[in-house]
Design a protein around this motif. Structure first.
Motif, short mmCIF file in Angstrom:
data_model
loop_
_atom_site.label_atom_id
_atom_site.label_comp_id
_atom_site.label_asym_id
_atom_site.label_seq_id
_atom_site.Cartn_x
_atom_site.Cartn_y
_atom_site.Cartn_z
N HIS A 123 0.94 -1.12 -0.01
CA HIS A 123 0.06 -0.26 -0.13
C HIS A 123 0.89 1.31 -0.05
N ALA A 143 -4.04 0.20 -1.91
CA ALA A 143 -3.66 -1.26 -1.25
C ALA A 143 -3.86 -2.39 -2.25
N ASN A 147 -10.10 -3.38 0.06
CA ASN A 147 -10.89 -2.76 1.34
C ASN A 147 -10.20 -1.60 2.23
N TRP A 148 -8.75 -1.65 2.00
CA TRP A 148 -8.02 -0.65 2.72
C TRP A 148 -7.74 0.69 1.89
N SER A 151 -8.59 4.31 3.53
CA SER A 151 -8.69 4.21 4.93
C SER A 151 -7.70 4.74 5.70
N GLN A 153 -5.46 4.15 9.09
CA GLN A 153 -5.24 3.10 10.32
C GLN A 153 -4.22 3.65 11.27
N ALA A 172 -8.38 -4.79 11.04
CA ALA A 172 -8.10 -4.32 9.95
C ALA A 172 -7.88 -5.58 8.97
#
Length: 187
Positions: A123, A143, A147-148, A151, A153, A172
């Motif tokens: 990522h 990424a 799904n990341w 985002s 984190q 995560a």
């Protein structure tokens, strides 16, 4: 004449009050500015410590049942590059990866695609240390795990000398596993 003298006295009182207010604001503002400068300095120092090229030296995991494992095998490979503005690029690979039998990734089998996806984590985006919360923040633009994308984190971390380690929270991963990444600064 009395009215003029009363007006001048009132104006002098107002002027004195204004000077007192300005002095009070200055006394309050200077420490606040100093604290803001101190926070800014801490953030800059933290960012300088992150800046550089890092090589992966470990990627253990703690599974939901408490057992330990190695997501990327015994000798994972990886590179993390962070510039002085916080832009980063990160790649982690399993050292022993299965090659596609026919040499064309568009014609791979389901098991080849699965292995390629699970044996890689990559990522990029921006990262920085939130000194107030003492966490490493990744603002992920894109990424290998879609799904990341987009985002942010927060990860518990340790930065000792030239070794950075952080924990990817179990939420995560989506499967209850906490992945740990351990990096050594090489430049």
């Amino acid at each position: 004449m009395n009215t003029l003298l009363r007006s001048l006295a009132s104006l002098n009182s107002l002027r004195s009050l204004l000077l007192i207010c300005i002095a009070s604001i200055s006394c309050i503002s200077l420490p606040a500015c100093a604290l803001m400068q101190q926070d800014s300095d801490q953030n800059e120092q933290a960012q300088k410590r992150l800046t550089g090229t890092w090589t992966l030296i470990g990627a253990p995991e703690i599974r939901a049942d408490g057992s330990r494992g190695e997501t990327f095998g015994a000798n994972p490979q990886g590179l993390l590059i962070i510039d002085d503005t916080g832009r980063y690029s990160l790649q982690i690979y399993k050292a022993e990866r299965t090659k596609f039998a026919n040499g064309d990734k568009r014609k791979g089998s389901e098991s080849e695609f699965r292995a390629a996806a699970l044996d890689t984590s990559a990522h990029y985006g921006r990262c920085f240390i939130d000194v107030e919360r003492n966490v490493l923040i990744f603002r992920i633009e894109h990424a290998s795990f879609p799904n990341w994308d987009g985002s942010e984190q927060a990860r518990q971390f340790e930065l000792k000398a030239d070794v950075l380690s952080y924990r990817v929270p179990a939420g995560a991963s989506g499967n209850g596993t906490t992945a740990i990444s351990i990096w050594k600064k090489i430049r």
